[in-house]
Enzyme design. Structure first.
Site, PDB file in Angstrom:
ATOM      1  N   GLU A 156      70.087 -57.768  43.389  1.00 28.50           N
ATOM      2  CA  GLU A 156      71.229 -58.319  44.119  1.00 28.50           C
ATOM      3  C   GLU A 156      71.060 -59.800  44.462  1.00 28.50           C
ATOM      4  O   GLU A 156      71.006 -60.177  45.637  1.00 28.50           O
ATOM      5  CB  GLU A 156      71.503 -57.488  45.373  1.00 28.50           C
ATOM      6  CG  GLU A 156      71.915 -56.072  45.050  1.00 28.50           C
ATOM      7  CD  GLU A 156      72.445 -55.282  46.242  1.00 28.50           C
ATOM      8  OE1 GLU A 156      72.110 -55.620  47.382  1.00 28.50           O
ATOM      9  OE2 GLU A 156      73.203 -54.311  46.011  1.00 28.50           O
ATOM     10  N   GLU A 309      73.691 -48.487  41.243  1.00 28.54           N
ATOM     11  CA  GLU A 309      73.338 -47.837  42.511  1.00 28.54           C
ATOM     12  C   GLU A 309      74.571 -47.190  43.115  1.00 28.54           C
ATOM     13  O   GLU A 309      75.680 -47.721  43.007  1.00 28.54           O
ATOM     14  CB  GLU A 309      72.829 -48.859  43.535  1.00 28.54           C
ATOM     15  CG  GLU A 309      71.472 -49.417  43.288  1.00 28.54           C
ATOM     16  CD  GLU A 309      71.068 -50.404  44.383  1.00 28.54           C
ATOM     17  OE1 GLU A 309      71.560 -50.290  45.524  1.00 28.54           O
ATOM     18  OE2 GLU A 309      70.276 -51.310  44.089  1.00 28.54           O
TER      19      GLU A 309
HETATM   20  C1  GLA Z   1      71.460 -52.426  47.959  1.00 27.09           C
HETATM   21  C2  GLA Z   1      70.070 -52.690  47.424  1.00 27.09           C
HETATM   22  C3  GLA Z   1      69.141 -51.538  47.561  1.00 27.09           C
HETATM   23  C4  GLA Z   1      69.339 -50.816  48.870  1.00 27.09           C
HETATM   24  C5  GLA Z   1      70.787 -50.389  48.978  1.00 27.09           C
HETATM   25  C6  GLA Z   1      71.100 -49.595  50.217  1.00 27.09           C
HETATM   26  O1  GLA Z   1      72.374 -52.073  47.019  1.00 27.09           O
HETATM   27  O2  GLA Z   1      70.066 -53.151  46.097  1.00 27.09           O
HETATM   28  O3  GLA Z   1      67.818 -52.027  47.452  1.00 27.09           O
HETATM   29  O4  GLA Z   1      69.009 -51.658  49.921  1.00 27.09           O
HETATM   30  O5  GLA Z   1      71.589 -51.538  49.009  1.00 27.09           O
HETATM   31  O6  GLA Z   1      72.440 -49.203  50.244  1.00 27.09           O
END
Ligand code: GLA
Ligand code: ZN
Length: 677
Positions: A156, A309
């Site tokens: 991210e 994710e």
């Molecule tokens: C983000 C991050 C993860 C985790 C999630 C939790 O998407 O990439 O490492 O922290 O949030 O929702």
């Protein structure tokens, strides 16, 4: 046509997600158990190494890959694919202590302390060197590993840095862009408030009053992030040219121009956390989520993306972390597939024992076995994905494009004067019209090629970059339909306002002159009174913004009903070449927009996934390859819904057999039907 599989020669959905074996090195039985559970859940992929730098390089130059060797070996033996990460998302303590320059500096000038994550300087040569070194080691070690499926760069990417190195890089970027200060001063209109620059070094503190500066700073931040990505990717590209590279994006994340970042990636992937448990209307959230999936798919012009994710149940960072209701996890996962995902992955596979994400939803809970509700739901998705493998590589065929640009968002939020916060919500209202009807949409940039579309929707196209007006004109001239309206064609790529009347270079195309805009208080409204030939019959309500226009060559379809501008045009259509351009001068309520734009979609007979009435809260989304069509019918309500299918038989991919006639969906239900063309 079919796109390649995400992982070369691996004809399966990737199903799995973030897994952190480095947190469990002292308990090897956990890894063995996790492999057993993966098999039970139909999990074939783990994303590993995301935050593992301290475990991979505990001291400077001392690398410890043996634990990761073990994990990857076991994964390979189980036929699993690794989404292998580079570890730059969190820097180890030793590095932050020895090289303070890698720590980010805030706009205030303060250097951030070590801790947290996602907080390194993108410019620091030291950090780039360290990243490059560990990435090289990873690629050398695992280049021929059978488990290696996809590279996951960092995590991210986000944020900006105001350290001296970044400021220098920004000045260089500006020098390259403008060449001379004279050109920069003109673009930034810096004669205003005596802000003219006479030496490059004076460009030091971000000046929020200069909109050209703000725009360029955001552009630079995106470019610098992209440049950092290029540096991360270089050793991987050299050593593993056939392994696709991605990074997990965050959907509509505001500060970074993802179209810029996507150029550095082979695959787009993103992290999807819709608040389906919230008290808001679930269908509205579902439509917004559909929009974001389409936006992400559009970054690579239709190539299937990765859902990198999602939570199989609650998250841990909302104000109230409610559980997803039974069935919603499956619905949300299939929704991603419906919009073009060739994977369903989670954060996280196993819950950590400590630290701030220990209560975030996961496939494997602290209890440690498979007999949980959530595990059961994940295993169900695993089974579903097996049955849907024919869908892999197909895409979403769209006749409608909605224009949506990061730079346009930035400037609409910066621009002093117009009401803020209108853009995203209004684009969403437009998208929803198509979502409810099961009409596929591409979300594209104003600079993209529009020739394949029949309808282009361009809400609030405030910033017109060079060439965009010509492209829209060409599109309409050849028979396309354009739908736009207030706050269009206001200023150029530097936010310098067009002289000579709005909508600037679009004035001929829309056939209107927009003289001034009235912004309303939240409880105020105006009425749209239909005239002869108007596509809607009821009196729609105008809210928040009313553009006062003069019809030049355009025909008036509706007028304002109230206030000092009663009787003035509010909806017009202009014949241009073989096509036409609608201009909707006011921001109208969703119901009115639905009737209007839905009417236009109907008139154009735009292809729908299913030619039948879809009950409220239900959508049908289409994937196809030009021959086969896969129709995802999804119920985003907690009640049973039924519909009468159009004539013919459809194969039922999830439940087997075929269906015709009446189709009913349970609460949060989803069916996937196939039709051969
Ligand atoms: C983000 C991050 C993860 C985790 C999630 C939790 O998407 O990439 O490492 O922290 O949030 O929702
Ligand atoms: Zn910096």
């Amino acid at each position: 046509m079919r796109h390649p599989f995400l992982v070369p020669d691996y004809p399966h959905f990737l199903h799995g997600g973030d897994y952190n074996p480095e947190q469990w090195l002292a308990t090897p039985e956990i890894l063995a158990e996790d492999l057993r559970l993966a098999k039970l859940a139909g999990v074939n992929s783990w994303s590993v190494g995301i935050f593992s730098w301290a475990a991979l390089e505990p001291e400077e130059g001392h690398f410890t890959f043996d634990w990761l060797d073990g994990v990857l070996e076991k994964m390979a033996a189980a036929g699993m694919k690794a989404v292998l990460a580079t570890p730059s998302g969190a820097k180890p303590n030793w590095m932050a202590a020895k090289y303070p320059e890698i720590r980010r500096v805030q706009a205030s000038g303060n250097r951030e302390p070590q801790g947290g994550r996602h907080n390194h300087c993108f410019t620091s040569p030291v950090y780039r060197e360290k990243v490059s070194l560990i990435n090289t080691r990873l690629a050398e070690r695992y280049q021929n590993h059978p488990a290696l499926g996809v590279w996951h760069l960092s995590n991210e990417y986000s944020g900006e840095c105001h350290c001296p190195l970044c400021k220098d890089a920004f000045r260089l970027w500006l020098q390259k862009k403008y060449g001379t200060l004279e050109k920069l001063n003109h673009a930034w209109w810096s004669a205003f408030w005596s802000h003219s620059y006479t030496a490059w070094e004076q460009i030091d503190w971000l000046d929020g009053s200069v909109h050209g500066f703000l725009l360029d700073w955001r552009r630079f931040t995106s470019d610098q992030t992209a440049d950092f990505i290029r540096c991360e990717a270089a050793p991987l590209r050299r050593l593993t040219p056939n392994i696709p590279i991605t990074t997990n994006l965050m959907g509509g994340f505001f500060p970074l121009d993802y179209r810029r970042l996507a150029k550095e990636l082979d695959l787009v992937s993103w992290d999807n956390y819709p608040a389906y448990h919230s008290r808001e209307n679930m269908a509205a959230i579902a439509s917004g989520t559909g929009f974001t999936h389409d936006l992400m798919r559009g970054l690579k012009r239709g190539r299937p993306f990765m859902l990198m994710e999602s939570s199989p149940s609650a998250v841990n960072w909302m104000a109230i972390n409610k559980l997803l209701r039974p069935g919603v996890h499956r619905l949300k996962s299939l929704q991603a597939v419906a919009h073009g995902a060739d994977s369903v992955q989670y954060f996280q596979y196993r819950k950590s024992r400590g630290s701030c994400e220990k209560f975030h939803g996961a496939v494997v809970d602290h209890v440690g076995h498979e007999h949980t509700r959530v595990f059961g739901e994940v295993a169900q998705v695993g089974k579903d994905l097996k049955k849907l493998e024919k869908v892999l590589g197909s895409t979403v065929p769209a006749e409608v494009a909605i224009l949506y640009d990061w730079e346009n968002r930035w400037i609409l939020e910066e621009a002093a004067g117009p009401r803020k916060g209108l853009y995203d919500a209004y684009v969403d209202d437009h998208y929803r019209v198509f979502w409810r009807r099961g009409v596929s949409v591409d979300i594209v940039s104003a600079e993209d090629d529009l020739s394949g579309y029949r309808l282009v929707v361009a809400p609030m196209l405030y910033m017109l970059k060079p060439g965009v007006a010509e492209s829209l004109q060409g599109f309409v001239e050849k028979g396309g339909t354009l739908f736009g309206g207030f706050l269009s064609g206001i200023s150029d790529e530097n936010d310098l306002v067009f002289l000579g009347g709005w909508p600037g270079p679009l004035r001929k195309l829309y056939g209107v002159w927009a003289e001034e805009i009235d912004y309303l208080y939240d409880d105020e409204s105006n009425r749209l009174v239909p005239a002869e030939g108007c596509p809607f019959k009821s009196e729609a309500k105008a809210r928040l913004a009313c553009d006062l226009i003069h019809a030049e060559s355009a025909k008036v379809l509706a007028t304002y009903g109230d206030d000092f501008y009663a009787g003035r045009p509010v909806l017009t259509v202009n014949a241009f070449g073989q096509g036409k351009a609608y201009y909707l001068a006011a921001r109208i309520e969703a119901a009115g927009l639905d009737e209007l734009l839905g009417g236009i979609a109907g008139e154009l007979r735009l292809k729908r996934a299913l030619e039948c009435h879809l009950p409220e809260g239900v959508t049908a989304q289409l994937r196809g390859d030009g021959k086969e069509e896969y129709i995802f019918v999804m119920n985003f309500t907690g009640q049973e819904k039924a519909m009468e299918l159009p004539k013919g038989f459809f194969a039922d991919l999830l439940e087997g057999g075929s269906v015709s006639g009446r189709l009913s969906l349970g609460a949060y239900g989803c069916r996937v039907l196939a039709r051969s063309g």
